[in-house]
Write a protein that holds these residues in place. Sequence first.
Motif, mmCIF file in Angstrom:
data_model
loop_
_atom_site.group_PDB
_atom_site.id
_atom_site.type_symbol
_atom_site.label_atom_id
_atom_site.label_comp_id
_atom_site.label_asym_id
_atom_site.label_seq_id
_atom_site.Cartn_x
_atom_site.Cartn_y
_atom_site.Cartn_z
ATOM 1 N N ALA A 136 42.574 7.292 -89.529
ATOM 2 C CA ALA A 136 42.288 6.212 -90.463
ATOM 3 C C ALA A 136 43.508 5.315 -90.531
ATOM 4 C CB ALA A 136 41.960 6.767 -91.847
ATOM 5 N N VAL A 137 43.302 4.061 -90.913
ATOM 6 C CA VAL A 137 44.423 3.125 -90.944
ATOM 7 C C VAL A 137 44.492 2.396 -92.276
ATOM 8 C CG1 VAL A 137 44.459 2.733 -88.458
ATOM 9 C CG2 VAL A 137 43.043 1.273 -89.913
ATOM 10 N N ILE A 138 45.705 2.077 -92.671
ATOM 11 C CA ILE A 138 45.925 1.212 -93.826
ATOM 12 C C ILE A 138 47.152 0.380 -93.500
ATOM 13 C CG2 ILE A 138 47.291 2.955 -95.043
ATOM 14 C CD1 ILE A 138 46.133 1.814 -97.661
ATOM 15 N N ALA A 139 47.061 -0.916 -93.715
ATOM 16 C CA ALA A 139 48.151 -1.809 -93.352
ATOM 17 C C ALA A 139 49.432 -1.388 -94.053
ATOM 18 C CB ALA A 139 47.800 -3.248 -93.736
ATOM 19 N N GLU A 168 49.400 22.561 -100.710
ATOM 20 C CA GLU A 168 48.433 21.496 -100.459
ATOM 21 C C GLU A 168 48.802 20.233 -101.234
ATOM 22 O OE1 GLU A 168 44.527 24.333 -99.546
ATOM 23 O OE2 GLU A 168 44.832 23.457 -101.538
ATOM 24 N N ARG A 169 49.344 20.396 -102.437
ATOM 25 C CA ARG A 169 49.768 19.226 -103.207
ATOM 26 C C ARG A 169 50.954 18.538 -102.538
ATOM 27 N NH1 ARG A 169 49.451 21.074 -109.630
ATOM 28 N NH2 ARG A 169 47.416 22.123 -109.478
ATOM 29 N N GLU A 170 51.844 19.329 -101.967
ATOM 30 C CA GLU A 170 52.984 18.741 -101.248
ATOM 31 C C GLU A 170 52.495 17.923 -100.054
ATOM 32 O OE1 GLU A 170 56.502 22.040 -102.114
ATOM 33 O OE2 GLU A 170 55.275 22.201 -100.305
ATOM 34 N N VAL A 171 51.531 18.474 -99.331
ATOM 35 C CA VAL A 171 50.970 17.762 -98.183
ATOM 36 C C VAL A 171 50.210 16.525 -98.660
ATOM 37 C CG1 VAL A 171 49.333 17.904 -96.257
ATOM 38 C CG2 VAL A 171 50.852 19.842 -96.756
ATOM 39 N N LEU A 179 52.867 9.187 -94.603
ATOM 40 C CA LEU A 179 53.537 9.936 -93.547
ATOM 41 C C LEU A 179 52.527 10.447 -92.516
ATOM 42 C CD1 LEU A 179 55.762 9.853 -95.748
ATOM 43 C CD2 LEU A 179 56.395 12.164 -95.051
ATOM 44 N N THR A 180 52.942 10.482 -91.268
ATOM 45 C CA THR A 180 52.117 11.037 -90.209
ATOM 46 C C THR A 180 52.193 12.558 -90.243
ATOM 47 O OG1 THR A 180 53.911 11.078 -88.589
ATOM 48 C CG2 THR A 180 52.646 9.031 -88.771
ATOM 49 N N ASN A 181 51.310 13.214 -89.487
ATOM 50 C CA ASN A 181 51.353 14.678 -89.421
ATOM 51 C C ASN A 181 52.699 15.170 -88.912
ATOM 52 O OD1 ASN A 181 48.754 14.678 -90.326
ATOM 53 N ND2 ASN A 181 47.826 15.403 -88.438
ATOM 54 N N GLN A 182 53.248 14.466 -87.915
ATOM 55 C CA GLN A 182 54.544 14.860 -87.367
ATOM 56 C C GLN A 182 55.641 14.738 -88.420
ATOM 57 O OE1 GLN A 182 55.751 12.573 -83.954
ATOM 58 N NE2 GLN A 182 57.355 14.001 -83.373
ATOM 59 N N GLU A 192 52.542 21.319 -86.939
ATOM 60 C CA GLU A 192 51.540 20.261 -87.075
ATOM 61 C C GLU A 192 50.135 20.839 -87.244
ATOM 62 O OE1 GLU A 192 51.672 16.613 -84.810
ATOM 63 O OE2 GLU A 192 53.680 17.099 -84.092
ATOM 64 N N SER A 193 49.866 21.960 -86.603
ATOM 65 C CA SER A 193 48.543 22.584 -86.758
ATOM 66 C C SER A 193 48.339 23.050 -88.190
ATOM 67 C CB SER A 193 48.389 23.751 -85.781
ATOM 68 O OG SER A 193 49.358 24.755 -86.034
ATOM 69 N N THR A 194 49.410 23.542 -88.828
ATOM 70 C CA THR A 194 49.309 23.964 -90.223
ATOM 71 C C THR A 194 49.094 22.761 -91.135
ATOM 72 O OG1 THR A 194 50.743 25.877 -89.838
ATOM 73 C CG2 THR A 194 50.499 25.151 -92.118
#
Length: 225
Positions: A136-139, A168-171, A179-182, A192-194
Motif C-alpha cells: 500500500a502507498v501513502i505520499a 504487536e503494538r510496537e509494530v 516504516l518499512t518491514n526492513q 522480517e518474517s516475524t
Amino acid sequence: MDEKLTHPRIRVALVDDQQLFRSGLAVIIGAQPDMEVIAQAADGTEALAQICTHGPDVVLMDVQMSPMDGVEATRRIFGDGEVNMGARPKVIMLTTFDWDEHAATAIRHGASGFILKDSTPEFVCESIRAVHGGSAVIAPQSLAALLRDEPVSTPELPGQYLELTEREREVFNAVALGLTNQEISSKLFLSESTVKTHIGAILRKLSLRDRVQIVVYSYENCIGR
C-alpha cells in the motif's frame, strides 16, 4: 522464453476529469517497460464501465470528479454486488491536498492508498509497482502532514487495539510512522518474517485491509502520536 510472457506488463487505467493531466500521466506510464495504459475515463461512472470492459490491474483514481467522484466509484468497485466485474483492480487515489479526508474514506472502502497529483513521475511509477505487488502507498508529504497534526483530544483507546500484544503494538506504531518491514526489523530487532507475521495479526485483529489503513486507524484514534 519471451520476457513479456514471463513478466506481463502492469495494466493501468487513468481516471481524472482533466484531460491534459491524464495525457501527461499516460505518457509517463507508457514510457515504462513494465506498464501500459489500457483505459482512460473522465469521471467515476465512465471509470466503472472502462474497468468492467478492460480489467486493469491498477487504477489511478482522482478524488474529486463530477457527476460521480472517485470515492463513490471506489466504493462501488469494492462493494459486494455493486458492480459486475471480474477480479477487482488495485486503486490508488489521486489528490491535490496533503491529507484528504475523501481519500481516507476511499481507503476505508478498499483503495490501496493515495498520492499527490504533484508527485514525481518516479514516485507515481514506483507506487503503481508497489500496489500491484500487494503493498500500500501513502505520499510521504501526506504522512508528514498526518504526524504534524495535533489531536484535539485524547479519546479512549479502541477495544480492538487493546487486544494487541505489547509487541504487536510496537509494530503497529512503527507501521503508523511509515516504516518499512526492513526498518521495523532493524528497530525492534526482529526478523522480517516475524514483522510480517505481526502485521498480519494486527490487520486481522483490527479488521483492516493493509498497512496504509493502519496509518489511518492510528490517525483517527490518536494512537502513537
